[in-house]
Write a protein that holds these residues in place. Structure first.
Motif, PDB file in Angstrom:
ATOM      1  N   LYS A   1       0.834  -1.200   0.000  1.00 29.47           N
ATOM      2  CA  LYS A   1       0.000   0.000   0.000  1.00 29.47           C
ATOM      3  C   LYS A   1       0.875   1.259   0.000  1.00 29.47           C
ATOM      4  CE  LYS A   1      -3.937   0.727   2.360  1.00 29.47           C
ATOM      5  NZ  LYS A   1      -4.824   0.984   3.534  1.00 29.47           N
ATOM      6  N   ALA A   2       1.868   1.269   0.857  1.00 31.53           N
ATOM      7  CA  ALA A   2       2.739   2.445   0.972  1.00 31.53           C
ATOM      8  C   ALA A   2       4.124   1.995   1.416  1.00 31.53           C
ATOM      9  CB  ALA A   2       2.159   3.430   1.985  1.00 31.53           C
TER      10      ALA A   2
ATOM     11  N   HIS B   1      -3.384  -4.475   3.783  1.00 26.56           N
ATOM     12  CA  HIS B   1      -4.355  -4.766   4.838  1.00 26.56           C
ATOM     13  C   HIS B   1      -4.234  -3.765   5.994  1.00 26.56           C
ATOM     14  CE1 HIS B   1      -4.855  -8.380   2.609  1.00 26.56           C
ATOM     15  NE2 HIS B   1      -5.548  -9.017   3.545  1.00 26.56           N
ATOM     16  N   THR B   2      -3.286  -2.847   5.871  1.00 26.56           N
ATOM     17  CA  THR B   2      -2.996  -1.942   6.989  1.00 26.56           C
ATOM     18  C   THR B   2      -3.691  -0.602   6.777  1.00 26.56           C
ATOM     19  OG1 THR B   2      -0.850  -3.004   7.126  1.00 26.56           O
ATOM     20  CG2 THR B   2      -1.103  -0.930   8.327  1.00 26.56           C
ATOM     21  N   SER B   3      -4.195  -0.046   7.866  1.00 28.03           N
ATOM     22  CA  SER B   3      -4.856   1.255   7.777  1.00 28.03           C
ATOM     23  C   SER B   3      -3.825   2.377   7.847  1.00 28.03           C
ATOM     24  CB  SER B   3      -5.843   1.378   8.946  1.00 28.03           C
ATOM     25  OG  SER B   3      -6.112   2.740   9.190  1.00 28.03           O
ATOM     26  N   MET B   4      -3.903   3.300   6.900  1.00 24.75           N
ATOM     27  CA  MET B   4      -2.981   4.440   6.932  1.00 24.75           C
ATOM     28  C   MET B   4      -3.256   5.337   8.143  1.00 24.75           C
ATOM     29  SD  MET B   4      -0.695   4.069   4.722  1.00 24.75           S
ATOM     30  CE  MET B   4       0.185   5.626   4.642  1.00 24.75           C
ATOM     31  N   VAL B   5      -4.451   5.242   8.702  1.00 22.45           N
ATOM     32  CA  VAL B   5      -4.749   6.014   9.916  1.00 22.45           C
ATOM     33  C   VAL B   5      -3.876   5.499  11.062  1.00 22.45           C
ATOM     34  CG1 VAL B   5      -6.538   6.604  11.601  1.00 22.45           C
ATOM     35  CG2 VAL B   5      -7.100   6.549   9.153  1.00 22.45           C
ATOM     36  N   ASP B   6      -3.774   4.183  11.171  1.00 21.40           N
ATOM     37  CA  ASP B   6      -2.910   3.607  12.209  1.00 21.40           C
ATOM     38  C   ASP B   6      -1.452   3.980  11.973  1.00 21.40           C
ATOM     39  OD1 ASP B   6      -4.865   2.368  13.717  1.00 21.40           O
ATOM     40  OD2 ASP B   6      -4.779   0.486  12.586  1.00 21.40           O
ATOM     41  N   VAL B   7      -1.038   3.908  10.710  1.00 21.33           N
ATOM     42  CA  VAL B   7       0.356   4.209  10.380  1.00 21.33           C
ATOM     43  C   VAL B   7       0.671   5.665  10.718  1.00 21.33           C
ATOM     44  CG1 VAL B   7       1.980   4.472   8.458  1.00 21.33           C
ATOM     45  CG2 VAL B   7       0.552   2.411   8.623  1.00 21.33           C
TER      46      VAL B   7
ATOM     47  N   LYS C   1      -1.561  11.695  -0.532  1.00 18.81           N
ATOM     48  CA  LYS C   1      -1.538  10.485  -1.358  1.00 18.81           C
ATOM     49  C   LYS C   1      -2.629   9.473  -0.996  1.00 18.81           C
ATOM     50  CE  LYS C   1       3.432  11.013  -2.239  1.00 18.81           C
ATOM     51  NZ  LYS C   1       4.773  10.395  -2.329  1.00 18.81           N
ATOM     52  N   PHE C   2      -3.174   9.577   0.201  1.00 11.76           N
ATOM     53  CA  PHE C   2      -4.180   8.581   0.644  1.00 11.76           C
ATOM     54  C   PHE C   2      -5.446   9.264   1.166  1.00 11.76           C
ATOM     55  CE2 PHE C   2       0.050   6.789   1.019  1.00 11.76           C
ATOM     56  CZ  PHE C   2      -0.071   5.581   0.358  1.00 11.76           C
ATOM     57  N   ARG C   3      -5.756  10.419   0.614  1.00 16.95           N
ATOM     58  CA  ARG C   3      -6.858  11.209   1.153  1.00 16.95           C
ATOM     59  C   ARG C   3      -8.172  10.438   1.175  1.00 16.95           C
ATOM     60  NH1 ARG C   3      -7.195  17.134   2.060  1.00 16.95           N
ATOM     61  NH2 ARG C   3      -9.303  17.359   2.852  1.00 16.95           N
ATOM     62  N   GLY C   4      -8.435   9.713   0.098  1.00 14.15           N
ATOM     63  CA  GLY C   4      -9.688   8.964   0.001  1.00 14.15           C
ATOM     64  C   GLY C   4      -9.876   8.016   1.182  1.00 14.15           C
ATOM     65  N   GLU C   5      -8.801   7.334   1.537  1.00 11.96           N
ATOM     66  CA  GLU C   5      -8.887   6.385   2.649  1.00 11.96           C
ATOM     67  C   GLU C   5      -9.213   7.105   3.969  1.00 11.96           C
ATOM     68  OE1 GLU C   5      -5.469   3.755   3.140  1.00 11.96           O
ATOM     69  OE2 GLU C   5      -6.149   3.280   5.175  1.00 11.96           O
ATOM     70  N   PHE C   6      -8.570   8.247   4.189  1.00 15.67           N
ATOM     71  CA  PHE C   6      -8.844   9.009   5.413  1.00 15.67           C
ATOM     72  C   PHE C   6     -10.293   9.509   5.425  1.00 15.67           C
ATOM     73  CE2 PHE C   6      -4.243   9.061   5.624  1.00 15.67           C
ATOM     74  CZ  PHE C   6      -3.977   9.069   6.975  1.00 15.67           C
ATOM     75  N   GLU C   7     -10.747  10.000   4.266  1.00 10.71           N
ATOM     76  CA  GLU C   7     -12.118  10.525   4.206  1.00 10.71           C
ATOM     77  C   GLU C   7     -13.144   9.435   4.501  1.00 10.71           C
ATOM     78  OE1 GLU C   7     -11.496  14.309   1.185  1.00 10.71           O
ATOM     79  OE2 GLU C   7     -12.114  12.381   0.334  1.00 10.71           O
TER      80      GLU C   7
END
Ligand SMILES: Cc1cc2nc3c(=O)[nH]c(=O)nc-3n(C[C@H](O)[C@H](O)[C@H](O)COP(=O)(O)O)c2cc1C
Ligand code: SF4
Ligand code: FES
Lengths: 157, 442
Positions: free
Chosen positions: B289-290, B334-340, B418-424
């Motif tokens: 993912k990143a 499988h990892t959440s960018m919020v957690d990262v 780069k991951f705005r959609g996931e955060f939104e």
């Protein structure tokens, strides 16, 4: 007088020749005292200041900056166990491991078990990320840990 | 890449690799002998000509830094060796200190010859107990063999090397924080100028260099400038300020790969090559993912940016802060960018030294906002708020004393861009983190 034994004083004085002034021995002195006494009491801090020809507030200022040092309000247990929670360890179970160890020992990070054996800490990146999640005991690092292997490690004499 | 032969890691793992006898059997300290046969300025010229750039994070040309020392300075000059290695994801200094300490001490001695220093302090993070013992043993061996101390190898060159242990604070890796800490004070970075080369440790001219940089010095003096420049990426002809990225580099790979580890390769391999060829691919058959290109301070590459070359200018072209420490952390899908991102922000809030208000307050507010998001109570305006805070702190906007703040802002800026959609989506659905983070432990 008397928080620092003559032996400890000698070990601190032995650091002097490495530096052009005595203040530079502050961290070394704090390490020497904390290793031996599991804390740096306010009295020990004053005696360090005297040895280094500093104002006690100068030693205290340095000591309090590094969360590493503990005064008599929160002395360390015999073993200090650090569980890494930074990114590489978190990605491979570091947060879960920290929670498990807290549960096992019945303490929160920063606390010491009632029998005075173990102080548990969370660590920020221990520099052993290839072995994530990892655990530091005093200053030795153990890679690829699980709740099980950490329990064994803590039990080891 | 098949023909590349490791140099910095060549001896690691060999039997008895840490002993002086085995190091000398492999040609060890021949570089120092060579340096002692030359004038100090000649040694500096070789390092300058090699194009060696600092491995500690900033990539500053090493030989050039050495020339900033005042000429014919009458008093002491110091070398501070930065072994504080605490950027999350980074462990290459530890690998070479533990595995082949003499190549580092040789590099220190050569550097001190070049800069005319008679005292070097190795500032070693406390947690590296094994490194401490291995290095101390190697230093003792050197004193016994007249490779350190007075009149080294019968010349007029004298050098003392001391190990100085830190006390668990990331900011001690910043060069002036390191100097303050070595002086026995709180590790508050200094306002620059004056730079350490003019006024550093004990207010004397000082050079601060990273462990890996100094290991490179050993091999440059032994094998020559052409050898070093035969590897890496030449200067970009379209950018007159790019000095190129030469030499071997120790890449650290960790996170979601099958074979995490430290790998030596020429500068400029791509993130994809590292993950697939060295790291054995993403674990559990998952996808990337990143990727953190060089320690969390540098930000993130997205899955579309894996062909970015990891030389000194590659990550910057993909919007990251730079190559940093070349610590590549792989994050699976499988990892959440919020957690990262929460993890990165929590680290920086914990490690900010507190001296500058935008950094002290900004890092903590970013942590708090992410904590709110990961608890399911994020608000739609939080992302813009995070961007605003991140944009206002650091040396780049000019509001802080040191670069910790820029390194705290960058992962936030990159992740949200780069991951705005996931955060939104996370915020809109009120999703919650599954990680058992102990919230009261800051
Ligand atoms: C917050 C912060 C932390 C740093 N940590 C380290 C570190 O742990 N090790 C290191 O070598 N450089 C670190 N640096 C970079 C140093 O300030 C400095 O640039 C470097 O040690 C110079 O050595 P080099 O030119 O050989 O790379 C850090 C910088 C900042 C801003
Ligand atoms: S930027 Fe942050 S870490 Fe650096 S000096 Fe200021 S407060 Fe300290
Ligand atoms: S992140 Fe845990 S050791 Fe580096």
């Amino acid at each position: 007088m008397g928080a620092l034994s003559e032996e400890i004083r000698e070990r601190i004085r032995a650091e002097f020749p490495k530096y052009p002034n005595k203040r530079a021995v502050t961290l070394n002195a704090l390490h020497i005292v904390q290793d031996a006494q599991r804390q740096v009491s306010i009295e020990a801090m004053r005696e360090i200041a005297e040895l280094l020809e500093l104002h006690p507030a100068e030693v205290h200022d340095t000591m309090s900056f590094y969360g590493f040092f503990r005064d008599e309000k929160a002395p360390l247990g015999k073993k200090r166990v650090w569980v890494c929670r930074s990114i590489s360890c978190m990605l491979r179970g570091g947060e879960e491991l920290l929670a498990d160890v807290c549960h096992d020992l019945g303490v929160k990070p920063g606390e010491t078990t009632a029998d005075g054996e173990v102080t548990l800490e969370f660590a920020e990146c221990l520099g052993v990320c290839e072995g994530a999640p990892c655990v530091l005991v005093n200053d030795e690092c153990y890679p690829n840990m699980t709740a099980e292997s950490t329990r064994e490690l803590i039990k080891k004499p | 890449m098949a023909e590349f032969e490791p140099v910095l890691m060549a001896r690691i793992g060999k039997p008895d690799a840490t002993s002086l006898a085995s190091y000398q059997a492999d040609g060890g300290y021949d570089g120092l002998k060579k340096a002692l046969s030359m004038a100090p300025a000649e040694v500096t010229d070789i390092v300058k000509a090699s194009g060696l750039r600092g491995r500690g994070g900033a990539g500053f040309p090493c030989g050039l830094k050495w020339t900033f020392l005042p000429k014919d300075h009458p008093g002491p000059i110091y070398l501070c060796v930065n072994a504080d290695e605490s950027e999350p994801g980074t462990f290459n200094n530890r690998v070479i200190m533990e595995g082949d300490p003499h190549q580092i001490i040789e590099g220190i001695a050569i550097a001190c010859r070049a800069i005319k220093a008679q005292t070097a302090y190795i500032y070693l993070r406390y947690e590296f107990g094994k490194s401490y013992r291995v290095l101390q043993n190697a230093i003792d061996e050197c004193y016994a063999a007249n490779l350190l101390g007075k009149n080294i190898l019968g010349t007029d060159f004298c050098l003392d090397v001391y190990l100085h242990r830190g006390a668990g604070a990331y900011i001690c890796g910043e060069e002036t924080g390191l100097i303050e800490s070595l002086e026995g004070k709180r590790a508050w970075p200094r306002i620059k100028p004056p730079f350490p080369a003019i006024e550093g440790l004990f207010r004397k001219p000082t050079i601060v260099n990273n462990i890996e940089t100094l290991a490179c010095v050993t091999h440059i003096v032994r094998r020559g400038v052409d050898w070093f420049r035969s590897m890496g990426v030449p200067p970009d002809p379209n950018n007159p300020r790019d000095p190129g990225s030469f030499g071997p580099k120790l890449y650290c790979i960790s996170g979601h790969v099958n074979k995490p580890g430290c790998y030596e390769l020429p500068l400029g391999v791509t993130a994809r090559q590292l993950i697939e060829e060295q790291g054995g691919g993403v674990w559990k058959g998952r996808k990337v993912k990143a990727v953190v290109p060089g320690g969390i301070s540098m930000g993130f590459l997205s899955a579309d940016e894996l062909d970015t070359p990891l030389d000194f200018s590659g990550p910057g072209k993909a919007g990251c802060l730079g190559l940093g420490t070349a610590a590549v952390v792989v994050i699976d899908d499988h990892t959440s960018m919020v957690d990262v991102l929460f993890n990165c922000c929590r680290f920086m809030a914990h490690e900010s030294c507190g001296q500058c208000t935008p950094c002290r307050e900004g890092t903590d507010w970013m942590r708090k906002i992410l904590e709110r998001i990961r608890s399911g109570f994020g608000k739609s305006k939080d992302l813009d708020l995070l961007m605003e805070v991140a944009g206002s702190m650091g040396i780049i906007p000019g509001t802080t004393i040191c670069g910790l703040s820029d390194g705290a802002a960058w992962p936030v800026k990159n992740a949200i861009k780069k991951f705005r959609g996931e955060f939104e989506e996370y915020i809109a659905k009120g999703m919650k983190s599954e990680l058992p983070v102990l919230v009261d432990a800051h």
